[in-house]
Structures are given as C-alpha cells and as structure tokens.
Design a protein around this motif. Structure first.
Motif, PDB file in Angstrom:
ATOM      1  N   THR A  23     -18.734   2.493   0.337  1.00 25.98           N
ATOM      2  CA  THR A  23     -17.846   1.382   0.682  1.00 25.98           C
ATOM      3  C   THR A  23     -17.344   0.657  -0.561  1.00 25.98           C
ATOM      4  O   THR A  23     -16.193   0.225  -0.615  1.00 25.98           O
ATOM      5  CB  THR A  23     -18.601   0.366   1.571  1.00 25.98           C
ATOM      6  OG1 THR A  23     -19.363   1.070   2.534  1.00 25.98           O
ATOM      7  CG2 THR A  23     -17.643  -0.580   2.252  1.00 25.98           C
ATOM      8  N   SER A  82     -25.416   0.012   6.948  1.00 20.45           N
ATOM      9  CA  SER A  82     -24.804  -0.951   6.025  1.00 20.45           C
ATOM     10  C   SER A  82     -24.481  -2.241   6.763  1.00 20.45           C
ATOM     11  O   SER A  82     -24.221  -2.257   7.964  1.00 20.45           O
ATOM     12  CB  SER A  82     -23.564  -0.357   5.373  1.00 20.45           C
ATOM     13  OG  SER A  82     -22.420  -0.719   6.063  1.00 20.45           O
ATOM     14  N   SER A  84     -21.910  -4.029   6.596  1.00 22.30           N
ATOM     15  CA  SER A  84     -20.541  -4.191   7.082  1.00 22.30           C
ATOM     16  C   SER A  84     -20.418  -3.789   8.555  1.00 22.30           C
ATOM     17  O   SER A  84     -19.649  -4.355   9.307  1.00 22.30           O
ATOM     18  CB  SER A  84     -19.569  -3.388   6.214  1.00 22.30           C
ATOM     19  OG  SER A  84     -19.997  -2.059   6.110  1.00 22.30           O
TER      20      SER A  84
ATOM     21  N   ASN E   9      -7.076   0.702   4.526  1.00 21.03           N
ATOM     22  CA  ASN E   9      -7.962   1.291   5.529  1.00 21.03           C
ATOM     23  C   ASN E   9      -7.637   2.758   5.771  1.00 21.03           C
ATOM     24  O   ASN E   9      -8.531   3.584   5.943  1.00 21.03           O
ATOM     25  CB  ASN E   9      -7.845   0.539   6.858  1.00 21.03           C
ATOM     26  CG  ASN E   9      -8.605  -0.765   6.830  1.00 21.03           C
ATOM     27  OD1 ASN E   9      -9.586  -0.898   6.099  1.00 21.03           O
ATOM     28  ND2 ASN E   9      -8.154  -1.739   7.604  1.00 21.03           N
ATOM     29  N   THR E  12      -8.923   4.703   2.817  1.00 25.33           N
ATOM     30  CA  THR E  12     -10.391   4.709   2.769  1.00 25.33           C
ATOM     31  C   THR E  12     -10.996   5.818   3.628  1.00 25.33           C
ATOM     32  O   THR E  12     -12.027   6.400   3.274  1.00 25.33           O
ATOM     33  CB  THR E  12     -10.938   3.339   3.212  1.00 25.33           C
ATOM     34  OG1 THR E  12     -10.447   2.341   2.305  1.00 25.33           O
ATOM     35  CG2 THR E  12     -12.452   3.309   3.204  1.00 25.33           C
ATOM     36  N   ILE E  16     -14.740   8.393   3.693  1.00 22.33           N
ATOM     37  CA  ILE E  16     -15.903   8.122   4.545  1.00 22.33           C
ATOM     38  C   ILE E  16     -16.416   9.444   5.116  1.00 22.33           C
ATOM     39  O   ILE E  16     -15.708  10.122   5.849  1.00 22.33           O
ATOM     40  CB  ILE E  16     -15.529   7.179   5.715  1.00 22.33           C
ATOM     41  CG1 ILE E  16     -14.855   5.890   5.213  1.00 22.33           C
ATOM     42  CG2 ILE E  16     -16.744   6.877   6.587  1.00 22.33           C
ATOM     43  CD1 ILE E  16     -15.769   4.942   4.506  1.00 22.33           C
ATOM     44  N   PHE E  79     -17.840   2.656   9.207  1.00 23.59           N
ATOM     45  CA  PHE E  79     -18.399   3.968   8.923  1.00 23.59           C
ATOM     46  C   PHE E  79     -18.464   4.757  10.236  1.00 23.59           C
ATOM     47  O   PHE E  79     -18.115   4.255  11.299  1.00 23.59           O
ATOM     48  CB  PHE E  79     -19.809   3.833   8.358  1.00 23.59           C
ATOM     49  CG  PHE E  79     -19.866   4.142   6.911  1.00 23.59           C
ATOM     50  CD1 PHE E  79     -19.277   3.295   6.002  1.00 23.59           C
ATOM     51  CD2 PHE E  79     -20.484   5.279   6.460  1.00 23.59           C
ATOM     52  CE1 PHE E  79     -19.315   3.568   4.651  1.00 23.59           C
ATOM     53  CE2 PHE E  79     -20.529   5.561   5.116  1.00 23.59           C
ATOM     54  CZ  PHE E  79     -19.942   4.704   4.203  1.00 23.59           C
TER      55      PHE E  79
END
Lengths: 203, 203, 203, 203, 203, 203
Positions: A23, A82, A84, E9, E12, E16, E79
């Motif tokens: 992250t 995590s 988040s 986002n 990202t 992940i 995640f």
C-alpha cells in the motif's frame, strides 16, 4: 501430539507478505515476510530486555520472547490484516481485527496437540493484546522500532521518504508513550538517523 | 550506547538469502531469507522446550531462545556461507567456517555498545557452537527440523523431490542422533509427511 | 568425453547472483547473475583488445577471450565469494579465496573430459590469477570497468550513489594502476559519466 | 572515441529477458537475460573450438569468440525478437528479422567510435548471419545447444517437459544438420540426458 | 472535477496481488494482480454477452461491462480480502466483507468528482452484489470462469493440481448453478481441459 | 464453439510484460502486464465516456468498452512490440506493426468459434486502428492517459523522472491533439501532478 499443521503454520509465515508495505508503494519483491518482521521483533525484544535489566528493571525474559515469537503466528491464517481495510468500518475496525485474530489464534493454538500447551499459548496472546505488563510493553515497543528501522532501510535504498511520512509519524507517536525507558533511547537513535537521511536527500 | 549498526544488522538479515537453496535449484524469489529461517528456528525451539518440559526435562527457556535468536546474526556480515564453498578445502573447511563466523560474531557483539552485554553475546555463540548443553542441542535440532519442513513446503508447491534428496538425507541423519526426545518425535511426524508426498508423486 | 556436469556448470552461472550487490543494498531481482557479469567482461575484454591493437600493441586475442570466458566458471561451485566474508580472517582472507577457487577450478576443469584440455584450462586460470601478462591485465581491467558501468546503471535507475561510494572508489583505484592504456581511457569516459550523474542528483 | 552508449549497450543486455521463454510458460524471474544466454554461447563455442581442434580441424578461435560475443549485442536495441511475432508475416518474417537486426547492428557498431573497428564489427555480424564458415557454424551450434541445456535445467527444476516439446524438437533438428562433428557429440550427450529426465517423470 | 485520487486507484490495482493465491502456495511473482483478474473478467463478460445474444437473450452490454470494470475497484483501498480471514468470524464473515467493501466503494465513488456519476457508480456496485439481473449474473459467472482458467494455467506451468483442489471444486459448484447458459457451456470446455491435464499428470 | 485457445489468450495477457518499460530502466518485477494496462485503459475509457455524456456528447458506450477490452488481445501472440524495434526500419516500421498485429488479430478472432462473432471482432479492431470515430478516439486517449499515470506512479515510488522524459513528452503531445474534451481535462490534472512531483524532487 503436535500436528503437522502447527508446524506448517510456522513455515507459511515465511511466505506471507507484510501487505501494508505494498500500500505504501514498496515493490513486491522488497516487501518483507511476516516471519522477517517477527524475527526482528524477537531480536529487538531481547535487546530491550537486556538493556532494561542493565538499568535494574526486573523482566521475565522467557515471557517476553515467548510473546515475541508467537504474537503474529495467527497471520499464517489471517494474513497481515492491514489497518486500511478496517478503517472503512470506523471505530468497529480495531475491535474487529482483534476478534478475527483472536479466533484464528485459538484455532492455531489448538493444533499444538496438547491441551495444556494450547491453553498456555492462548494466555500468551491475551497478555500481548492487553499490553499491561512490562513484558508485553517490551514486545509492543520492539514491534514499533522494527517498523521504523525498516523504513530507514527502504529509504537508504532509494525509496522516497514521502512514501512513509504517515506511517513514520504514527509509529513514532506510539513508541514515544511507551513506559520502557530503553525503548525511548532506541527511538532517539533511530530518529536521529531518520533526520540525517532526510537531510542528505534535501541537499 | 547501542550503535545503529547493531540494529542495522538485524534488519539486514531480512534481505540475505539462504543461498544453499539456490544451489539446489530453487528459484530466487522462492529462496527464504536468513531472518525467515531464524524465526522458524526460534518457534521450533520454543515448541521443543515446551514439549521437553512436559516430559519432565529441565530446560532453561531463556537461554534456548537467546541462542536461537542470535545464532545466525553474524550472517548479516558473512552471508550464509554454504558448505559447498568450503568442501573444496577438505577437512579444513568446517574449522574455517567456524573461524570466519566466530570473528564476525565478535565484531557484531561489540556493536551492541555495552562491554558486559557484548561479552555475554559472545558466550551465547560459544555455547551454540560447542553443542554440549540441552539448550544448545534443542536449537541445533530446531535448525535441522526447519530445513526438513522447508523442503516439504517446496515439494508441496511443485519442486521435484529429486532436487533435495541429498540435503534431506543428510539432515535427517543429523537430527536422528539428537539426545532431545521431542525432536525425534517431530522428526517422525515430518518423515511420515515426507514419504506421503513422495508417494503421491509416484502415483 | 565431455561430461554433462561441465555443461551444467555453464548453465548454473545464469542463476548464481553476484551476491556483493545484495550487501550494498540492491534489490534481489536487480542483482545480476555471474553469467551476466562474465558476458560483460568478455565484451569489454574484446573491445580493449581491439583498442590496444589500434595503438600498435600486440595482444593475443584468443588468450584474452579464453581467460575472460573461463575466469569465473568455478563460481558455479563456490558461488560469488564476497570479500566481506573473508575480511574477518584479515590477511589470510585473500590467499584463502584463491585457494578455494583454485581447488574448485581444478574440479571443474577435470570434468571437461580430456586430460589435455583440462590441463590447459588450469593454465588459463593460473595466468589470470598471476596477472602478469598483457592478456591477463586486459581481463582484470575489463572486470573492473564492468563493475563501474554496473554502478552507473543502478544509479541511473534510482539507486542512491551513497550505496556504492566504497566500491566505486576502490574499483577506480584498482583500474587506475592498470598498464593497459585503453583501459585508462575507458576509465576516464566512465568517471566523467559518474560525476555527471552525481551532479544531476544534487541539483 | 568509444562512446558511452556502446558501453551502455553491453550493460543493458543483462536486463533484456529472452522473451521466448515467457511465451513457453516460464515464470518471469526464471527467464534468463540475453547476456546470460550470450555467456553460455561463448563458453560452448570455446569448448566446441577446442574439441574440433583435438580432432585436427583448423579453427580460428579469435573469430569464433568474437562472433559469439557480438552476435546478440544489437538486442540491447531490438530486444529478443521472438519468432512468433514474425510468423504472422509468413515467409517475409525471417527476412524481416535479419533486416531489423542488421540495421540495429550497424547503429551499434557505429557507436564504437572508430571507423575501422565499426566496419570490422559489421563484417563479424555478416559472417554470423551467412553461416558459411566453420567459425560461424560453431557459434550457431553453440547457440542451439545452449537452448537445449536451458530446457533441461528448467525441467530439472520442475517445469513440465510438455511446455518445451515444440522448441526442443525444432532445436534438435537444427543442431542435427550441423557440419561440426563435436557439436553432434554434445547433442548426443544432451539428448541422452533429456530422455533420462522424461523417463523419471513418467515413472 | 475528477480527482487525481480516483485515477490513482485505477493504477494502484495493477500492484495489488490477489492474495488468495499466496495462501494456495503460488510463488509471489506468479500471483496475478487485481487488475489482471479484472481485465480477464471484463473480456469473459464480453464474450458471455455476445454468446447469450447469439442465443437470442437480451443483454444490456453497457451495464455488463460497466459492472465488470468497476466490481473490484474498491480493492485499491481494501486489498483483496481473502475468505480465510473472515472464516474465523463464522457466518458474520460474508456480511462483513460486503460491509467493508461497500464503505470503501462509496469512498472511491465519491472521488470521481461528480455527484451524479458518483451516485451511479454506487448503483452499479449494488447491482453486482445483489446478483439478481442477467447482467450481474454474467459478471459473476465470468469472475468464476477466470478463476478456473487461472488454475489451469498454473497447473500447465508445473503447479501440482493438489494445491487447487479445494478452490477448483468450490468454484465449479458456484458456476454450475448460474442461470447463464453460455457460462455453463464455457464451464464444460474448461472442465474437460481440467480433467485432461489431471490425466496427463497421472500417466 | 468457443475454443479453449481463445480463452487461453485472455489469461496469457496477465503474464506478458509491457516490455517498453524495461527499455526505460524499470526493474522487471515493477513492469506491468499487458492485462494490467488493458484494465486501466478500460476504466479510463468508461470514465471518459461518462464525462463526455455529461457534457452532452453522444457516445456509444458498448462500442467504446468493446474496443478497450479487445484492443491489445492480439499481444498474447505478438507480445508488446515496442516501437524501438521498428524504428530501425524507418517509415516502414509503423505500417509493419499494424500489419503484424492485424494478422495476429484475425488469427485470434477466428478462435472465438463463431463466424459472425469473429467477423465482428475484426471490425472492432479496424475501428480502433482507423481512429476516426468518437468511440475510437476515447480509447486512444485512455491508452495515452494510462501511460502518463503509470509514469507518475513509478516516479512517486522512486524512479527518477529522467528515465521517462522522452515517453512523457511524446505521450502528452499525442493526447493534446485529441478531439475528446474530457481527455484534455484529465490531461491537465495529470500534467499538474507531474510538475508538482518534478518540483518536489528538485527542492
């Protein structure tokens, strides 16, 4: 009898990434495993124990190390949950994390194959979570100092300090309030190193 | 005062590969770190300590865990010196390995920043190498059982058992002669798992 | 007859990491293999040979390239023995490295399957180690220039130049004293590039 | 004067993956670099040269090694152009590959910074492509044998032989028709190893 | 206005990992990203839409693809929450997963910067979760078929089918009850391929 | 009937690296897959469609998304043909790339197993290449914006902006001339972010 699944959990931790680093922007092959982190927490816990004793504080080293070794073992089942994730649940988040990890932990402890040992391992976990003994506080402090050292290491190798500003400050704040004096001393060493690096990046 | 270099050595172990696995044909991202291995050796040492105590054997847990945590710390400086290197020196090889690691260890211990602690850490290392106390024998057994479990894990994930035949047999032989009864019991569990897997590959 | 094990050694070098880079902080997937380095040493040796000849120096290109190709082949067995290992032995360290690699090399050379070839390959290795012919000096210079170019490449891709300060200076010093004039010329090109990068990082 | 860009091309080859392996199903970290392959082609070319000479054949070793070292250097610019790309152009594909690589090669050779050297390096490339001298044929054979050895290595480490059936057979066919007798001998050694492995997988 | 954070986002998701695969024993560099999976779910959703239409079923392709593209976008924040986490909460687990992902989704949707669009994106997510329209059912089926195809791919490349037995059967069961006829047809193709591979491993 | 090979092509894209990034100096594990990129192009195409519609422009969303999903599918066969390859052919290069990818695309489309679908998929590809409809222009703009966002992400994580100067400027130039107004707006957001980062690196 000890089941093979208890042994497998230990080995599995070598492969579970500390996913929080992803992250923060760390490349996947640079992400440490949960086992990597746990080893470091053990070594730092031992060091803190020895430094506290030199200062005359009584510490039960066996209990410290037992807690340090076991405190993340349930992540073989739950992964590294995590923060988040759970922040989207607001206040319920933290309680929930403890809930999930607590259940997982009981499941793991049962696989050790002896009722007495299993019960004892559950107690270790509870002591860690409650964080009210010197021994638990040492492990919590070691856990935080490991995060700070890991950030220094990543910065030294070229990761911009920007990436870790949030987690750095948050962790410093947590360790600052520890009642363990030697931990505060290590924190000073680490912080000094941290500002040195920041400086060399600016200039 | 504890120097930053002592702390760095701890963090560095997360990045040092156990290079023997590369020689055996394991892909580099699948190779565990020295910290991964050390964590596992710690957890298995703790388990063996608890199992021995259940059998009525007196074990000093603090000394066991101290040794387990510290036994590979010098590899931050020396790397994981693989046996194959030194086999080219014949009998001198083993002595040499201890020599190099001993010097490195003294160097590391000195950086802890307190003469008394430093001296104590050197003694821990000596106890481990001499392998003559129950505590040292537990750590040696844990070290071997971790290797066997790691092989099982690699085989389970698709690595052919052929790759590890040599090191498997050699390690089984070493653990078989341990005076630690619980270690022999774990060895039986692990061996059974090992032949099960071999079987499932043949069929 | 040539044994399959001689051929395997060649292939194995593709997977052996130049482990020194890990010590300096390079991420494991960015660490070159011993084969990567050897290729580069070959290409630079060829270039130096051609440049020397243009200057009128007589060079036996076959011998140069033979040495360049074979000089690290024994690392399939010994790995890339990093200096830091052996520094803990003080002065004995360097002699020891040559000892280990020499024994390994004889072992490898024997597997080529012809007594005459095997003997010849051992001579090549000896010429390289003694470093007293123009041909050997070319390969040594190429070996050093590859290290400098590799550092430039890593810095260009974001690794801080701090990480490599020690090995950069040490390697520059080694190449500076080479009797090979073209190597000094390449060193100037590389050094200029090096200070350019350092500059662009400061501004 | 030699430009830094010629030197960079050499270093770049350490990072260019032999992309054909990805198509065959190899995991990306297990894919060799173009430099890895070139090193192996050099070492096998040297071995074939020495074996041919033992049989009384006259071979110019310098020319062989020069070709082996340089034959893939242009891939720093063109990457490893996989055949599958070009198969969609039918017969034009092969001609095209030579065309692209030829232009790239001229571009690279020019950067060596001496008109005479540059011209010479272009001739080396032409000799390799035309494949009509003993020297060129040795390098082509070495190139093929490296592919076969690499497949054996991947199979040994757990990749199913199914993945490589096509490229294995195609490469065997190419090497079988080489006029280099020692290459045929190596091919027999490699093929025997190949069927041994296949056998152990079936049983 | 669209904020940079909405755009981030999207990017990202390329980093992940679908962490469930790690639990099943897949090597980290072989673990697909959430973006990898989402692409495949999009392509399979498009194919199913087209096949359904050929059979005369009315499908709103725009809505299908919108759902496929957006259905995992919140995982940039949460995640890939693996089931094993939540299994320790028993029945509450599934509800919780939807809860966390729902909150995260609202957070993401808000960052698109237009109240109307934001509201619309929340509706898309709701339609997906409720799984009661043909369009949602197509995306759910595509999601499952992607998992099965990914398992086939991993097995083809050498991962033992043992590792995936649980998730394979569970996913087949889920797709079997889909009301989408073309999805059942694809399931048959995939299952046939799956038993073919299993066979070739046994023999 | 849909063949398994059509389905495999989809899965294969998860493993094909966007090889251009390697040329720019990105570490191999940080290189996105073609599927990663395609997902992002899909999500950005959807966003642009929605933003255009808010401005009152009529856009056929189904056609946009169909094109976005399919536009790189042929790269499962051709890989990501980097421009640098073809630059060595001068003007012929671009035409050639379209030629190769066009043939590959027809081959892929045929494997969908229905003549009507296959024909339709070829038309989608043609619309994309001709770039003359609003729908195609949206996908082209999304393709470019993804590249810029990916560069920002890599810079944020420590890659020097120097590495991407060329491709950044070239891509900005391409997107600047798009007739899609919302794409120009996103471009402004992205450019502002880009100069912010550059600034923070200088200071």
């Amino acid at each position: 009898m000890t089941s093979i699944s208890f042994l497998s959990n230990i080995i599995t931790l070598k492969r579970i990434p500390r996913s929080g680093w992803i992250t923060h922007g760390v490349s996947i092959p640079d992400v440490e495993s949960v086992a990597d982190h746990t080893f470091s927490a053990c070594a730092l816990s031992l060091l803190l124990t020895d430094l506290e004793r030199e200062r005359g504080v009584r510490v039960n080293a066996e209990r410290v190390l037992r807690m340090a070794i076991l405190h993340d073992l349930a992540e073989a089942l739950t992964f590294d949950i995590s923060k988040s994730y759970l922040s989207f649940l607001g206040k319920k988040g933290d309680a929930l994390k403890n809930d999930i990890e607590g259940s997982a932990w009981k499941y793991v402890a049962r696989s050790v194959g002896s009722a007495r040992l299993s019960e004892r391992y559950v107690k270790v976990q509870n002591e860690y979570v409650s964080n009210s003994t010197v021994e638990a506080q040492i492990v919590h402090a070691a856990d935080g100092i490991d995060i700070l050292l890991q950030i220094l290491e990543l910065r030294r190798r070229g990761y911009p300090s920007e990436l870790f500003k949030g987690i750095w400050n948050e962790t410093v704040k947590k360790v600052e309030v520890t009642p363990i004096r030697s931990a505060k001393q290590l924190l000073r060493i680490v912080s000094r190193e941290g500002s040195k690096h920041a400086h060399s990046q600016i200039k």
